[in-house]
Design a protein around this motif. Structure first.
Motif, PDB file in Angstrom:
ATOM      1  N   PHE A 208      94.039  23.816  -7.250  1.00 45.89           N
ATOM      2  CA  PHE A 208      92.703  24.391  -7.156  1.00 45.89           C
ATOM      3  C   PHE A 208      92.811  25.634  -6.288  1.00 45.89           C
ATOM      4  O   PHE A 208      93.243  25.575  -5.149  1.00 45.89           O
ATOM      5  N   SER A 209      92.485  26.815  -6.850  1.00 44.45           N
ATOM      6  CA  SER A 209      92.686  28.060  -6.117  1.00 44.45           C
ATOM      7  C   SER A 209      91.622  29.075  -6.499  1.00 44.45           C
ATOM      8  O   SER A 209      90.871  28.884  -7.456  1.00 44.45           O
ATOM      9  N   ASN A 210      91.574  30.164  -5.720  1.00 41.82           N
ATOM     10  CA  ASN A 210      90.716  31.272  -6.132  1.00 41.82           C
ATOM     11  C   ASN A 210      91.240  31.841  -7.449  1.00 41.82           C
ATOM     12  O   ASN A 210      92.436  31.839  -7.714  1.00 41.82           O
ATOM     13  N   VAL A 211      90.316  32.295  -8.278  1.00 42.07           N
ATOM     14  CA  VAL A 211      90.679  32.740  -9.624  1.00 42.07           C
ATOM     15  C   VAL A 211      91.187  34.175  -9.586  1.00 42.07           C
ATOM     16  O   VAL A 211      90.533  35.065  -9.043  1.00 42.07           O
ATOM     17  N   VAL A 212      92.355  34.378 -10.178  1.00 44.69           N
ATOM     18  CA  VAL A 212      92.893  35.725 -10.349  1.00 44.69           C
ATOM     19  C   VAL A 212      93.361  35.849 -11.788  1.00 44.69           C
ATOM     20  O   VAL A 212      93.607  34.865 -12.473  1.00 44.69           O
ATOM     21  N   GLY A 213      93.495  37.067 -12.247  1.00 48.44           N
ATOM     22  CA  GLY A 213      93.933  37.298 -13.615  1.00 48.44           C
ATOM     23  C   GLY A 213      93.295  38.557 -14.164  1.00 48.44           C
ATOM     24  O   GLY A 213      92.805  39.400 -13.405  1.00 48.44           O
ATOM     25  N   THR A 214      93.270  38.666 -15.471  1.00 50.23           N
ATOM     26  CA  THR A 214      92.736  39.848 -16.135  1.00 50.23           C
ATOM     27  C   THR A 214      91.698  39.421 -17.167  1.00 50.23           C
ATOM     28  O   THR A 214      91.955  38.493 -17.949  1.00 50.23           O
ATOM     29  N   PRO A 215      90.533  40.051 -17.182  1.00 48.00           N
ATOM     30  CA  PRO A 215      89.492  39.678 -18.155  1.00 48.00           C
ATOM     31  C   PRO A 215      90.024  39.679 -19.586  1.00 48.00           C
ATOM     32  O   PRO A 215      90.757  40.572 -19.987  1.00 48.00           O
ATOM     33  N   GLY A 216      89.631  38.687 -20.347  1.00 48.16           N
ATOM     34  CA  GLY A 216      90.083  38.540 -21.721  1.00 48.16           C
ATOM     35  C   GLY A 216      91.276  37.631 -21.841  1.00 48.16           C
ATOM     36  O   GLY A 216      91.394  36.854 -22.793  1.00 48.16           O
ATOM     37  N   TYR A 217      92.189  37.690 -20.865  1.00 46.31           N
ATOM     38  CA  TYR A 217      93.390  36.865 -20.879  1.00 46.31           C
ATOM     39  C   TYR A 217      93.217  35.577 -20.082  1.00 46.31           C
ATOM     40  O   TYR A 217      93.955  34.624 -20.281  1.00 46.31           O
ATOM     41  N   CYS A 218      92.273  35.555 -19.178  1.00 47.94           N
ATOM     42  CA  CYS A 218      92.150  34.447 -18.230  1.00 47.94           C
ATOM     43  C   CYS A 218      91.627  33.187 -18.918  1.00 47.94           C
ATOM     44  O   CYS A 218      90.670  33.225 -19.695  1.00 47.94           O
ATOM     45  N   ASP A 219      92.255  32.075 -18.626  1.00 53.00           N
ATOM     46  CA  ASP A 219      91.862  30.770 -19.142  1.00 53.00           C
ATOM     47  C   ASP A 219      90.415  30.460 -18.745  1.00 53.00           C
ATOM     48  O   ASP A 219      90.092  30.430 -17.559  1.00 53.00           O
ATOM     49  N   PRO A 220      89.504  30.214 -19.708  1.00 50.94           N
ATOM     50  CA  PRO A 220      88.105  29.932 -19.367  1.00 50.94           C
ATOM     51  C   PRO A 220      87.947  28.739 -18.427  1.00 50.94           C
ATOM     52  O   PRO A 220      87.088  28.748 -17.546  1.00 50.94           O
ATOM     53  N   LEU A 221      88.782  27.706 -18.613  1.00 55.18           N
ATOM     54  CA  LEU A 221      88.701  26.528 -17.750  1.00 55.18           C
ATOM     55  C   LEU A 221      89.054  26.896 -16.317  1.00 55.18           C
ATOM     56  O   LEU A 221      88.392  26.474 -15.366  1.00 55.18           O
ATOM     57  N   GLN A 301      96.025  27.377 -31.399  1.00 59.45           N
ATOM     58  CA  GLN A 301      96.100  26.174 -30.564  1.00 59.45           C
ATOM     59  C   GLN A 301      96.165  26.516 -29.085  1.00 59.45           C
ATOM     60  O   GLN A 301      95.629  25.800 -28.249  1.00 59.45           O
ATOM     61  N   CYS A 302      96.797  27.629 -28.754  1.00 60.39           N
ATOM     62  CA  CYS A 302      96.877  28.055 -27.352  1.00 60.39           C
ATOM     63  C   CYS A 302      95.493  28.333 -26.766  1.00 60.39           C
ATOM     64  O   CYS A 302      95.292  28.213 -25.550  1.00 60.39           O
ATOM     65  N   LEU A 303      94.535  28.707 -27.613  1.00 59.66           N
ATOM     66  CA  LEU A 303      93.224  29.135 -27.151  1.00 59.66           C
ATOM     67  C   LEU A 303      92.205  28.000 -27.112  1.00 59.66           C
ATOM     68  O   LEU A 303      91.004  28.251 -26.908  1.00 59.66           O
ATOM     69  N   GLN A 304      92.648  26.757 -27.292  1.00 60.42           N
ATOM     70  CA  GLN A 304      91.722  25.628 -27.193  1.00 60.42           C
ATOM     71  C   GLN A 304      91.158  25.555 -25.777  1.00 60.42           C
ATOM     72  O   GLN A 304      91.883  25.702 -24.799  1.00 60.42           O
ATOM     73  N   LYS A 305      89.847  25.307 -25.684  1.00 55.23           N
ATOM     74  CA  LYS A 305      89.233  25.269 -24.351  1.00 55.23           C
ATOM     75  C   LYS A 305      89.749  24.082 -23.544  1.00 55.23           C
ATOM     76  O   LYS A 305      89.992  24.193 -22.337  1.00 55.23           O
ATOM     77  N   ALA A 306      89.897  22.929 -24.200  1.00 54.50           N
ATOM     78  CA  ALA A 306      90.438  21.754 -23.516  1.00 54.50           C
ATOM     79  C   ALA A 306      91.939  21.926 -23.339  1.00 54.50           C
ATOM     80  O   ALA A 306      92.681  22.055 -24.315  1.00 54.50           O
ATOM     81  N   SER A 307      92.383  21.940 -22.091  1.00 49.95           N
ATOM     82  CA  SER A 307      93.793  22.251 -21.824  1.00 49.95           C
ATOM     83  C   SER A 307      94.745  21.240 -22.444  1.00 49.95           C
ATOM     84  O   SER A 307      95.861  21.585 -22.830  1.00 49.95           O
ATOM     85  N   GLU A 308      94.314  19.981 -22.561  1.00 51.19           N
ATOM     86  CA  GLU A 308      95.213  18.967 -23.118  1.00 51.19           C
ATOM     87  C   GLU A 308      95.466  19.175 -24.609  1.00 51.19           C
ATOM     88  O   GLU A 308      96.401  18.600 -25.173  1.00 51.19           O
ATOM     89  N   LYS A 309      94.659  19.993 -25.276  1.00 52.79           N
ATOM     90  CA  LYS A 309      94.858  20.282 -26.694  1.00 52.79           C
ATOM     91  C   LYS A 309      95.786  21.470 -26.926  1.00 52.79           C
ATOM     92  O   LYS A 309      96.138  21.769 -28.057  1.00 52.79           O
TER      93      LYS A 309
END
Length: 526
Positions: A208-221, A301-309
């Protein structure tokens, strides 16, 4: 350009593994990588604009030549600009990461400089720059794009599931601009300033951390909860895969601002089977259909919102390698077979063939089809070499064999033989490729009782005095038995063979029968 959400709501989560990067605990371990600022100033002509090759979240990047023990080589200098939000932590993280993790698809750290307030990282120079520059370049083929994606996926798989005692690495900022390319188009994943590390001997690593990344690429979860896992990198990589396929970045940009994230649209097009609307126009004609299907399926499949999928990086590597193999087979076919000749043969098909592209026609040839009077079967192997099979009903003459219908055969009718039956074959080819070594094979299947691969039979060509024995066959994938009769090198499309088959002795059992499908000409496996 990265972003950071520092004022996140507080969540109380059960964290399986919490971890921090090894920062500056043993700085002296890296002394051998230090170089002096004066050497960098000389190599970059005092950071001349002429040496400028890029910008990033860490700072400005220059190129220049350095004299090192390895020789005089071209390198890239990444100069920290603290105004962009990164600092000593990100600087040392890059050093500790890239000095420990070596892989052909990770950008190698060569040296670093720390003098006064200057913090400069020195990398192996990737002469072609970053992947984002080539997304809409029509000269970069689909095959090249697949190889780039395979390389980047292998690097991430290495980071997620490292060997021996190395820790797992979560990159946290996977994007096309962080995938560099050398002069051979080899992918090199770069920019580890935002990465996190954790235990390597566990199936999952959560943080659990502060969110970093780039818009569009960042995991929604991850964006919504601050819950980071290796599946967060998988999501980002899926976005990159779509960029490679669509030939554009994952966002629309205007007046210095992002106006639209394209990922939701791309997902909808896949779900609604409208990929044709988003695939880069410069790639469509060269894509093998099965290759595109495999690639797009794993990207989605990589873009599934549920990470387990989402698939693991190991699974992604496997699927991308399969997509590349399918594409390479397709391209190899194009080198071996003349497309106009294929069209000519296709027009002879018993059932009309429906195809819209060269790749679809290749797929039909790989599956095979009946031509002419329905007694010749044409197909190709994965090397693009023609296979021709002639039905027993067409080539067997001077016999008292019974006609037999079976759903297993390529042909509507074949012949049923007893082991006591003698028969002659007059077989003619029409489509063999010149300068290819072929085997001529008897294709059959036991009727009723399975007698294994043994067939007591002798045969000879018309111009041969002595009979040959070839009493053993091998089982093909389709369940038929194939017994090699002869080998020869084709010098033209048409060949004719007259062969006599006789029993070596009379078998008492009348139940020893077999279904004779025909004579098949296959390219010799060398």
């Amino acid at each position: 350009m990265g972003f950071s959400l520092l004022s996140q709501p507080i969540y109380f989560l059960l964290v399986q593994y919490s971890f921090n990067p090894p920062i500056m605990s043993h700085i002296e371990d890296f002394d051998h990588l230090k170089i002096q600022l004066k050497d960098i100033i000389s190599a970059t002509e005092n950071f001349s604009p002429n040496k400028l090759i890029g910008h990033g979240g860490f700072g400005v990047v220059y190129k220049g030549e350095l004299s090192l023990p390895e020789g005089r080589i071209m390198v890239a200098f990444k100069r920290l600009d603290r105004r962009l939000g990164q600092g000593n932590i990100e600087f040392w993280k890059e050093i500790t990461m890239l000095s420990k993790y070596r892989h052909e698809n990770l950008v190698p750290l060569m040296r670093f400089c720390i003098e006064g307030d200057e913090r400069i990282l020195v990398y192996e120079y990737a002469s072609r720059g970053s992947l984002d520059r080539y997304l809409n370049d029509t000269s970069v083929t689909w095959s090249q794009r697949l190889k780039i994606c395979v390389g980047a996926a292998r690097a991430l798989n290495f980071l997620h599931d490292p060997v021996e005692t190395q820790q797992r690495v979560l990159h946290r900022d996977i994007k096309s601009s962080n995938i560099l390319l050398d002069d051979k188009w080899t992918a090199k994943v770069s920019d580890f300033g935002l990465s996190k590390v954790g235990p390597a001997n566990q199936p999952q690593t959560y943080l659990f951390s502060n969110v970093v990344g780039t818009p569009g690429y960042c995991d929604p979860l991850y964006f919504e909860t601050g819950f980071l896992s290796k599946e967060s990198d998988v999501y980002s990589f899926g976005v990159v895969l779509f960029e490679v396929m669509c030939g554009k970045l994952c966002y629309e940009y205007a007046n210095g601002k992002i106006t639209e994230i394209l990922v939701p649209k791309w997902k909808r097009c896949y779900e609604e089977k409208r990929l044709d609307e988003i695939i880069f126009h410069g790639l469509k004609e060269e894509m093998e259909t099965s290759s595109l299907d495999s690639f797009s399926a794993v990207a989605y499949q990589c873009l599934q919102k549920a990470s387990e999928k989402r698939p693991t990086m190991a699974e992604i590597v496997k699927e991308l390698e399969f997509a590349l193999e399918q594409q390479e087979v397709f391209e190899d076919l194009g080198k071996k077979l003349d497309f106009e000749e294929m069209i000519r043969i296709a027009h002879l098909a018993v059932a009309p063939l429906s195809y819209r592209s060269q790749s679809q026609l290749y797929t039909l040839f790989l599956k095979g089809f009946l031509v002419g009077d329905g007694k010749t079967w044409i197909s190709i192997n994965k090397h693009g070499e023609l296979i021709e099979m002639i039905s027993s009903k067409k080539c067997v003459c001077e016999h008292g064999l019974q006609p037999y219908a079976t759903k297993d055969s390529r042909f509507f009718n074949v012949l049923l033989c007893t082991i006591n039956s003698n028969f002659k074959v007059n077989v003619s080819t029409q489509f063999l490729l010149p300068d290819i070594a072929y085997t001529m094979n008897l294709v059959f299947k036991h009727f009723g009782t399975d007698h294994g691969t043994y067939v007591p039979i002798k045969y000879r060509l018309d111009d041969e005095r002595d009979y040959r024995n070839s009493c053993h066959a091998h089982v093909r994938k389709d369940g038929w038995l194939m017994m090699e009769l002869y080998q020869f090198t084709s010098n033209c499309k048409e060949h004719n063979f007259r062969i006599e088959f006789v029993r070596p002795f009379r078998i008492a059992s009348s139940f020893f029968m077999y279904i004779l499908e025909g004579i098949e000409f296959c390219p010799l496996k060398l």
